[in-house]
Design a protein around this motif. Structure first.
Motif, PDB file in Angstrom:
ATOM      1  N   ARG A   1       0.621  -0.766   0.017  1.00 44.96           N
ATOM      2  CA  ARG A   1      -0.390  -0.063  -0.555  1.00 44.96           C
ATOM      3  C   ARG A   1       0.903   1.345  -0.378  1.00 44.96           C
ATOM      4  NH1 ARG A   1      -1.276   3.626   3.284  1.00 44.96           N
ATOM      5  NH2 ARG A   1      -0.416   2.777   5.341  1.00 44.96           N
ATOM      6  N   GLN A   2       1.868   1.692   0.957  1.00 45.41           N
ATOM      7  CA  GLN A   2       3.238   2.403   1.349  1.00 45.41           C
ATOM      8  C   GLN A   2       3.264   2.777  -0.648  1.00 45.41           C
ATOM      9  OE1 GLN A   2       6.069   2.303   3.747  1.00 45.41           O
ATOM     10  NE2 GLN A   2       4.403   2.033   5.431  1.00 45.41           N
ATOM     11  N   ARG A   3       3.503   1.582  -1.531  1.00 46.22           N
ATOM     12  CA  ARG A   3       4.315   1.453  -2.466  1.00 46.22           C
ATOM     13  C   ARG A   3       3.269   2.080  -3.426  1.00 46.22           C
ATOM     14  NH1 ARG A   3       6.217  -3.074  -3.436  1.00 46.22           N
ATOM     15  NH2 ARG A   3       4.323  -3.984  -4.668  1.00 46.22           N
ATOM     16  N   ARG A   4       1.948   1.725  -3.623  1.00 44.10           N
ATOM     17  CA  ARG A   4       0.760   2.481  -3.940  1.00 44.10           C
ATOM     18  C   ARG A   4       0.924   3.922  -4.499  1.00 44.10           C
ATOM     19  NH1 ARG A   4      -2.729  -3.168  -4.849  1.00 44.10           N
ATOM     20  NH2 ARG A   4      -1.768  -3.824  -6.287  1.00 44.10           N
ATOM     21  N   THR A   5       0.672   3.615  -3.103  1.00 45.91           N
ATOM     22  CA  THR A   5       0.401   5.179  -2.546  1.00 45.91           C
ATOM     23  C   THR A   5       1.397   6.092  -3.241  1.00 45.91           C
ATOM     24  OG1 THR A   5      -0.591   4.731  -0.612  1.00 45.91           O
ATOM     25  CG2 THR A   5      -0.473   6.915  -0.883  1.00 45.91           C
ATOM     26  N   THR A   6       2.903   5.689  -2.872  1.00 45.49           N
ATOM     27  CA  THR A   6       3.631   6.801  -3.119  1.00 45.49           C
ATOM     28  C   THR A   6       3.932   7.300  -4.414  1.00 45.49           C
ATOM     29  OG1 THR A   6       4.772   6.252  -1.338  1.00 45.49           O
ATOM     30  CG2 THR A   6       6.317   7.242  -2.664  1.00 45.49           C
ATOM     31  N   ALA A   7       3.750   5.949  -5.334  1.00 46.15           N
ATOM     32  CA  ALA A   7       3.598   6.212  -7.076  1.00 46.15           C
ATOM     33  C   ALA A   7       2.838   6.841  -7.379  1.00 46.15           C
ATOM     34  CB  ALA A   7       3.910   4.597  -7.415  1.00 46.15           C
ATOM     35  N   MET A   8       1.170   6.292  -6.878  1.00 47.67           N
ATOM     36  CA  MET A   8       0.720   7.116  -7.665  1.00 47.67           C
ATOM     37  C   MET A   8       0.572   8.883  -6.724  1.00 47.67           C
ATOM     38  SD  MET A   8      -3.431   7.068  -5.824  1.00 47.67           S
ATOM     39  CE  MET A   8      -4.591   7.893  -5.862  1.00 47.67           C
ATOM     40  N   LEU A   9       1.156   9.497  -5.362  1.00 50.57           N
ATOM     41  CA  LEU A   9       1.403  10.862  -5.196  1.00 50.57           C
ATOM     42  C   LEU A   9       2.439  11.018  -5.404  1.00 50.57           C
ATOM     43  CD1 LEU A   9       0.167  10.647  -2.115  1.00 50.57           C
ATOM     44  CD2 LEU A   9      -0.647  10.893  -3.643  1.00 50.57           C
TER      45      LEU A   9
ATOM     46  N   SER B   1       2.743  -0.135 -14.596  1.00 56.25           N
ATOM     47  CA  SER B   1       3.719  -0.975 -13.388  1.00 56.25           C
ATOM     48  C   SER B   1       4.228  -0.756 -12.323  1.00 56.25           C
ATOM     49  CB  SER B   1       5.517  -0.727 -14.572  1.00 56.25           C
ATOM     50  OG  SER B   1       5.858   0.201 -14.819  1.00 56.25           O
ATOM     51  N   GLU B   2       4.491   0.038 -11.876  1.00 58.62           N
ATOM     52  CA  GLU B   2       4.208   0.636 -10.586  1.00 58.62           C
ATOM     53  C   GLU B   2       3.079   0.057  -9.537  1.00 58.62           C
ATOM     54  OE1 GLU B   2       7.254  -0.906  -9.941  1.00 58.62           O
ATOM     55  OE2 GLU B   2       7.991   0.288 -12.082  1.00 58.62           O
ATOM     56  N   LEU B   3       2.050   0.388  -9.821  1.00 58.92           N
ATOM     57  CA  LEU B   3       0.589  -0.007  -9.279  1.00 58.92           C
ATOM     58  C   LEU B   3       0.290  -1.778  -9.381  1.00 58.92           C
ATOM     59  CD1 LEU B   3      -1.140   3.022  -9.801  1.00 58.92           C
ATOM     60  CD2 LEU B   3      -0.058   2.381  -7.812  1.00 58.92           C
ATOM     61  N   GLU B   4       1.016  -2.146 -10.779  1.00 57.31           N
ATOM     62  CA  GLU B   4       0.290  -3.524 -11.034  1.00 57.31           C
ATOM     63  C   GLU B   4      -0.998  -4.119 -10.723  1.00 57.31           C
ATOM     64  OE1 GLU B   4       3.151  -4.737  -8.298  1.00 57.31           O
ATOM     65  OE2 GLU B   4       4.087  -5.898  -9.774  1.00 57.31           O
ATOM     66  N   ASP B   5      -2.044  -2.870 -10.853  1.00 59.55           N
ATOM     67  CA  ASP B   5      -3.412  -3.191 -10.895  1.00 59.55           C
ATOM     68  C   ASP B   5      -4.048  -1.915 -11.588  1.00 59.55           C
ATOM     69  OD1 ASP B   5      -5.664  -4.822  -7.561  1.00 59.55           O
ATOM     70  OD2 ASP B   5      -6.371  -2.238  -8.913  1.00 59.55           O
ATOM     71  N   LYS B   6      -5.126  -2.471 -12.610  1.00 57.65           N
ATOM     72  CA  LYS B   6      -5.825  -1.216 -12.823  1.00 57.65           C
ATOM     73  C   LYS B   6      -6.746  -0.371 -11.880  1.00 57.65           C
ATOM     74  CE  LYS B   6      -4.632  -2.273 -16.965  1.00 57.65           C
ATOM     75  NZ  LYS B   6      -3.536  -2.515 -17.154  1.00 57.65           N
ATOM     76  N   LYS B   7      -6.695  -0.713 -10.920  1.00 61.64           N
ATOM     77  CA  LYS B   7      -8.372   0.196  -9.689  1.00 61.64           C
ATOM     78  C   LYS B   7      -7.633   0.900  -9.747  1.00 61.64           C
ATOM     79  CE  LYS B   7     -11.180  -0.895  -6.381  1.00 61.64           C
ATOM     80  NZ  LYS B   7     -11.708  -2.771  -5.163  1.00 61.64           N
ATOM     81  N   TRP B   8      -5.749   0.193  -9.086  1.00 59.82           N
ATOM     82  CA  TRP B   8      -5.357   1.353  -8.196  1.00 59.82           C
ATOM     83  C   TRP B   8      -4.788   2.326  -9.945  1.00 59.82           C
ATOM     84  CZ3 TRP B   8      -3.062   2.927  -4.274  1.00 59.82           C
ATOM     85  CH2 TRP B   8      -3.223   2.402  -2.974  1.00 59.82           C
ATOM     86  N   LEU B   9      -4.324   1.779 -10.762  1.00 61.97           N
ATOM     87  CA  LEU B   9      -4.469   3.438 -12.114  1.00 61.97           C
ATOM     88  C   LEU B   9      -5.504   3.742 -12.611  1.00 61.97           C
ATOM     89  CD1 LEU B   9      -2.509   4.186 -13.873  1.00 61.97           C
ATOM     90  CD2 LEU B   9      -3.175   2.400 -15.654  1.00 61.97           C
ATOM     91  N   TRP B  10      -6.687   3.483 -12.581  1.00 63.53           N
ATOM     92  CA  TRP B  10      -7.321   4.846 -12.284  1.00 63.53           C
ATOM     93  C   TRP B  10      -8.053   5.558 -11.525  1.00 63.53           C
ATOM     94  CZ3 TRP B  10      -8.075   5.262 -17.375  1.00 63.53           C
ATOM     95  CH2 TRP B  10      -7.780   4.620 -18.625  1.00 63.53           C
ATOM     96  N   GLY B  11      -8.576   4.403 -10.440  1.00 64.63           N
ATOM     97  CA  GLY B  11      -8.455   5.588  -8.975  1.00 64.63           C
ATOM     98  C   GLY B  11      -6.741   6.639  -8.853  1.00 64.63           C
TER      99      GLY B  11
END
Lengths: 667, 91
Positions: free
Chosen positions: A366-374, A592-602
């Motif tokens: 979750r930390q990795r995805r949040t960081t990639a998103m922000l 490629s870092e989020l590895e999840d379409k839901k996270w990407l579109w979110g």
């Protein structure tokens, strides 16, 4: 022959890779700079026999059992891709830890050559390593190297040794570790690894003579007490970052940019003169305004970007980045992240793509995805021209505009981090551990190389993607749908205007519901440099930088009047462009870092919403304060913003409820 | 005691690692941070501990420091090494 470069993080693999291949891959003095494998051929000066020698640089790893994502790249590669030789880079200042990995590598049967790197640092500390004895104990060649140094740096000997063992085809003898061969269960592996360290410690005791006990405090530790101090560390960080941007965006960058823009203008005049009066007016304006004007407007900012990259390279080289992570760890914990999240964000001030990729070193998903998103919220080098343009044109080159955008970015990241933590309902806390590399004087040469490499990439981009985009924009605004040239008095009948106008309607509440701005925001997704290029083309402005000469090529009024928006709307447009989703390439990296379409579109939706709401607030509040009334389209914008914020609040409540449910289940 | 209760400039022997995060114990092991090994506290910075394991400096947070169970290292154990150092210095 395929050669794999392996070793502990921050042992100097990429520096050595660059030195033996002549490439310019990103290096930095903190663990985890390289997160992907990179290939190159050994340069001919080190390869007199002209053998086919391909080197693969791999992310650092402490062992064959991966802890984070990027470490698994390394173990997978050496296990599955059958390299002919493994160069194991051993940090000579930390022999006992490094040899643990070495002993695992010898068990693969692939010939291993040890590059005993940073041997210059050891000499300084008075540590002596008996290289022949080490080589004998490990049953593989050991070459002392100084990857950062010129002259006698051991690299030629290293390549020779690699060729010798590579052509010899002799199987590497494994270092004998009791129980390692047949270990299969977790307990057996654990027991074997204990023996492994015992074997390693025994070798180190024999080969290494130290003068300084590393567990004693050194001058570096004393420096850390200031740099990474609980409170003093914060103003130091702000001062360092301020200095980086002040130098690139105020002291050194702009004077150089002025010079460059002068040359571009002269070139424009030269071409204008050369094609003469009788040329086809469409082709002439495509070349002059579309290509030279549009690309020139972007290239004019090159010096600012080059200086920024030079400063960032110095910063990354000196060892400060790891300390920054320490200082900010406790603040980032409050938003559910850790200090490790800050490093990708600093990298992102150069470019969001390596920034997003740098999140790979974060273990917690979750930390990795949040960081990639922000991370893309940090203004990158390509957004710098937009900042510089608006700061220059609308705010008389006030430095606060640029600085405040970085501060705003941090605020946005903090708020977003809290929101995402609530939405995911994840309250778990993770451990923080970060190796602190030794400080060193940053290399001017390396920073210059990194800067030139960046400049090259920028010029290539300007000559390809940005040139094509500007030409397309110019063509689309020259013709209408029946492919007739648009009359000068009716620019709104062009193809571009008719495509962009419906989008522009959405921007009315943000203060820039003008089709040119909408078109520029859209081309910005292809590359953020396009925002400036498209504005230049659609408003037929070629010089954005030399504010004293705001005279336009066509007409005599200044840029501000031509664009037809005020300072508040300009600030809103700037905010919108900085905090909307990044360019497509960075979105690809996020994917490629989020590895999840839901996270990407979110993530993309969240970024779009963030840009919109922020720009709305800037424009409407700004208008209220400066003019005493609300801006245009307030009601429509308010409804849109309330809906977006409302949805986020709904998601946050849902997330908290699921977190409570989880807790009560545990209890 | 845990490493969190330790003092600066002291050496400790690790007796147990109680990190519950998956893979953390194994990761610490590869750094040379496992029962029986020595760890020393260099300083406390920004609510983090700076520790020395083998020949490297690490910054760890209080959360991780409290998961590392240690025993103060007896003077007797460090003495021979000290003596060796002295011998080397005056040699």
């Amino acid at each position: 022959m395929k050669i794999a470069l392996t070793g502990n993080p921050n042992s100097g693999k990429t520096t050595l890779f660059n030195a033996i291949t002549g490439k310019i891959e990103h290096v930095g003095n903190w663990p985890g700079v390289t997160v992907e494998k990179k290939e190159g051929d050994i340069k001919s000066s080190l390869n007199p026999g002209n053998a086919n020698l391909t080197v693969v640089d791999l992310p650092g790893a402490y062992s064959m059992s991966p802890y984070t994502n990027e470490e698994s790249i390394t173990s997978d590669f050496v296990k599955n891709e059958a390299p002919d030789v493994i160069i194991n880079i051993v940090d000579a200042t930390n022999l006992s830890r490094s040899l643990f990995f070495t002993s695992q590598l010898t068990e693969l049967g692939i010939p291993v050559v040890i590059a005993l790197n940073k041997s210059d640092l050891n000499r300084k500390k008075g540590t002596v390593i008996d290289t022949p004895l080490l080589s004998e104990s490990l049953k593989c060649p050991v070459i002392e190297t100084v990857a950062t140094g010129g002259g006698k740096n051991g690299l030629a000997d290293l390549v020779d040794a690699v060729i010798t063992v590579g052509t010899g085809k002799k199987k590497q003898a494994a270092l004998h570790v009791r129980g390692a061969k047949n270990a299969s269960t977790k307990e057996e592996v654990e027991a074997a690894d204990k023996n492994r360290f015992a074997v390693v410690n025994e070798i180190v005791d024999q080969v290494e003579r130290k003068k300084i006990d590393s567990s004693k405090q050194t001058a570096q530790d004393r420096l850390d007490r200031f740099v990474a101090h609980k409170w003093i560390g914060i103003p130091i960080f702000v001062a360092v970052i301020w200095l980086v941007f002040q130098v690139s965006q105020a002291w050194v960058g702009p004077p150089l940019a002025d010079l460059l823009v002068g040359w571009i203008d002269a070139f424009y005049g030269l071409v204008e003169g050369a094609i003469g009066e009788n040329a086809n007016p469409f082709l002439a304006s495509l070349l002059l305004d579309g290509i030279i004007g549009g690309v020139g407007a972007v290239v004019g900012f090159l010096p600012l970007i080059m200086v920024l990259f030079f400063m960032l390279a110095l910063l990354e080289d000196c060892g400060y980045m790891a300390r920054v992570a320490v200082v900010w760890d406790r603040f980032f914990k409050k938003i559910g992240l850790s200090g490790k999240s800050l490093i990708p964000m600093i990298v992102s001030t150069g470019c969001a793509i390596p920034g997003v990729m740098a999140t790979r070193t974060i273990k917690n998903v979750r930390q990795r995805r949040t960081t990639a998103m922000l991370t893309p919220f940090m203004p990158c080098g390509a957004k710098l021209p937009i900042i510089a343009l608006f700061a220059g044109v609308f705010f008389g080159e006030n430095a606060w505009v640029g600085t405040s955008m970085y501060i705003l970015a941090i605020v946005v990241i903090i708020i977003s981090g809290l929101i995402i933590r609530k939405i995911t309902g994840d309250t778990s806390q993770s451990y923080f551990i970060m190796e602190l590399p030794e400080y060193r004087v940053p290399s001017i040469k390396r920073a210059a190389l990194s800067m030139l490499n960046r400049a090259k990439a920028f010029i290539i981009k300007a000559g390809t993607i940005i040139l094509i985009c500007n030409a397309v924009v110019q063509i689309l605004q020259t013709f209408n749908w029946s492919f007739q040239v648009v009359a000068e008095s009716m620019p709104e009948t062009s193809i571009l205007a008719s495509i962009a106008s419906p989008i522009a309607v959405l921007f009315i509440p943000l203060g820039f519901g003008i089709w040119q701005f909408a078109a520029a925001a859209v081309t910005g997704f292809i590359a953020k440099e396009n925002v400036v290029g498209t504005l230049a083309v659609t408003f037929a402005i070629t010089n954005f930088i030399d504010v004293e000469e705001l005279a336009l090529v066509s007409g005599g009024s200044d840029v501000m009047t031509v664009m037809g928006i005020g300072a508040v709307a300009a600030l809103s447009y700037l905010v919108f462009n900085l905090f909307t989703p990044p360019c497509f390439a960075a979105i690809g990296a996020m994917n490629s870092e989020l590895e999840d379409k839901k996270w990407l579109w979110g993530a993309i939706t969240f970024q779009l919403g963030m840009g919109y709401v922020l720009a709305f607030m800037v424009y409407q509040l700004g208008t209220l304060f400066t003019a005493g009334t609300l801006g245009s389209g307030f009601i429509g914008g308010l409804i849109a913003c309330v809906l977006m914020v409302g949805y986020v609040v709904y998601l946050m409540r849902k997330g908290s409820r699921s977190a409570e449910a989880k807790l009560s289940k545990v209890a | 005691m845990t490493l969190l209760n330790g003092k600066n400039n002291r050496k400790y022997e690790i007796s147990e690692i109680q990190a519950n995060e998956e893979g953390m114990k194994e990761f610490l092991f590869t750094l040379g941070c496992y029962p029986g090994e020595t760890v020393s506290i260099i300083s406390q910075l920004a609510s983090n501990l700076i520790i020395n394991v083998k020949d490297a400096r690490y910054s760890i947070d209080a959360h991780l420091a409290s998961a590392i169970i240690v025993e103060p290292q007896l003077q007797a154990q460090t003495a021979p090494r000290l003596k060796q150092e002295l011998v080397e210095q005056f040699a």
